[in-house]
Motif scaffolding. Sequence first.
Motif, mmCIF file in Angstrom:
data_model
loop_
_atom_site.group_PDB
_atom_site.id
_atom_site.type_symbol
_atom_site.label_atom_id
_atom_site.label_comp_id
_atom_site.label_asym_id
_atom_site.label_seq_id
_atom_site.Cartn_x
_atom_site.Cartn_y
_atom_site.Cartn_z
ATOM 1 N N TRP A 1 0.835 -1.203 0.000
ATOM 2 C CA TRP A 1 0.000 0.000 0.000
ATOM 3 C C TRP A 1 0.869 1.252 0.000
ATOM 4 C CZ3 TRP A 1 -3.994 -1.360 4.431
ATOM 5 C CH2 TRP A 1 -4.694 -2.514 4.063
ATOM 6 N N ILE A 2 1.923 1.215 0.814
ATOM 7 C CA ILE A 2 2.825 2.368 0.902
ATOM 8 C C ILE A 2 3.588 2.539 -0.402
ATOM 9 C CG2 ILE A 2 4.724 3.390 2.214
ATOM 10 C CD1 ILE A 2 3.876 1.579 4.570
ATOM 11 N N ILE A 3 4.057 1.438 -0.949
ATOM 12 C CA ILE A 3 4.782 1.500 -2.226
ATOM 13 C C ILE A 3 3.889 2.069 -3.323
ATOM 14 C CG2 ILE A 3 5.844 0.088 -4.033
ATOM 15 C CD1 ILE A 3 6.827 -1.791 -1.776
ATOM 16 N N SER A 4 2.620 1.676 -3.342
ATOM 17 C CA SER A 4 1.692 2.205 -4.348
ATOM 18 C C SER A 4 1.563 3.718 -4.235
ATOM 19 C CB SER A 4 0.314 1.555 -4.184
ATOM 20 O OG SER A 4 0.357 0.183 -4.505
ATOM 21 N N ALA B 1 11.842 -4.258 -0.222
ATOM 22 C CA ALA B 1 11.064 -3.627 -1.295
ATOM 23 C C ALA B 1 10.687 -2.184 -0.969
ATOM 24 C CB ALA B 1 9.808 -4.449 -1.575
ATOM 25 N N LEU B 2 10.307 -1.919 0.279
ATOM 26 C CA LEU B 2 9.883 -0.577 0.661
ATOM 27 C C LEU B 2 11.056 0.398 0.649
ATOM 28 C CD1 LEU B 2 7.642 1.265 1.498
ATOM 29 C CD2 LEU B 2 7.806 0.372 3.831
ATOM 30 N N SER B 3 12.199 -0.043 1.164
ATOM 31 C CA SER B 3 13.395 0.809 1.138
ATOM 32 C C SER B 3 13.836 1.087 -0.292
ATOM 33 C CB SER B 3 14.535 0.151 1.929
ATOM 34 O OG SER B 3 14.254 0.120 3.316
ATOM 35 N N LYS B 4 13.737 0.081 -1.153
ATOM 36 C CA LYS B 4 14.103 0.280 -2.561
ATOM 37 C C LYS B 4 13.158 1.275 -3.242
ATOM 38 C CE LYS B 4 16.520 -4.043 -3.654
ATOM 39 N NZ LYS B 4 16.506 -5.273 -4.492
#
Length: 222
Positions: free
Chosen positions: A16-19, A54-57
């Motif tokens: 959700w955050i990545i989106s 994934a989130l850090s990337k």
Amino acid sequence: LYAYRVLANDGGFDSWIISAIERSLDPNKDGDLSDHVDIISMSLGSDVGYPDDALSKAVDNAVNLGVVVVVAAGNSGPYEQTIGSPGTARKAITVGATTKSDNIAVFSSRGPVIWENGTIIKPDIVAPGEYICSAQASQDTMWNLYKTAYNTNIHCIDNKHINISGTSMATPIISGVIALIKQAHPDWKPEEIKSILKGAAVNIGENITVQGYGRIDSLKAV
């Protein structure tokens, strides 16, 4: 000013955050990334994480496109190695919290970030995060959570604002300073802004894994 809701009352998923990060790179969804936001401010995080997750990337990818990303370090202090993703992102500006007496808040998460591929210094900088006057949540579960977590029901200004403590309160202060820097120096890149913030910071006498490069000096940074 854009606001993207990325969490439900009981939390959410990294996806959700990545989106939302990806949407902020193309707010009108026309495929043209030149109108990306200038700054992303995230007062959120997980208890775990590392720079290659994934989130850090996703954070690092946004910075590569010219966005300054500011992330709360977390509230798991005073223990070491307690910064979670996306505060673990290499290119994020990861923010810890200070008290009103200019000491590190006991709750502010500490670095360093250590994982199988190495070690990086976090947080990057600290800002006031103790008893900051903020908008009050509605009278629901979140309000009860605030009262329990922060041991306060002290109103400020009026009955729609309360004093809250946390690195989530320090983070938007840094984001606001960066907005002033961008206004004064619109051509500065994220890496330059991060370097300037750290270089202008005030050393409050703590280890670099506790205070980063120090407490924000807004005027000097701008």
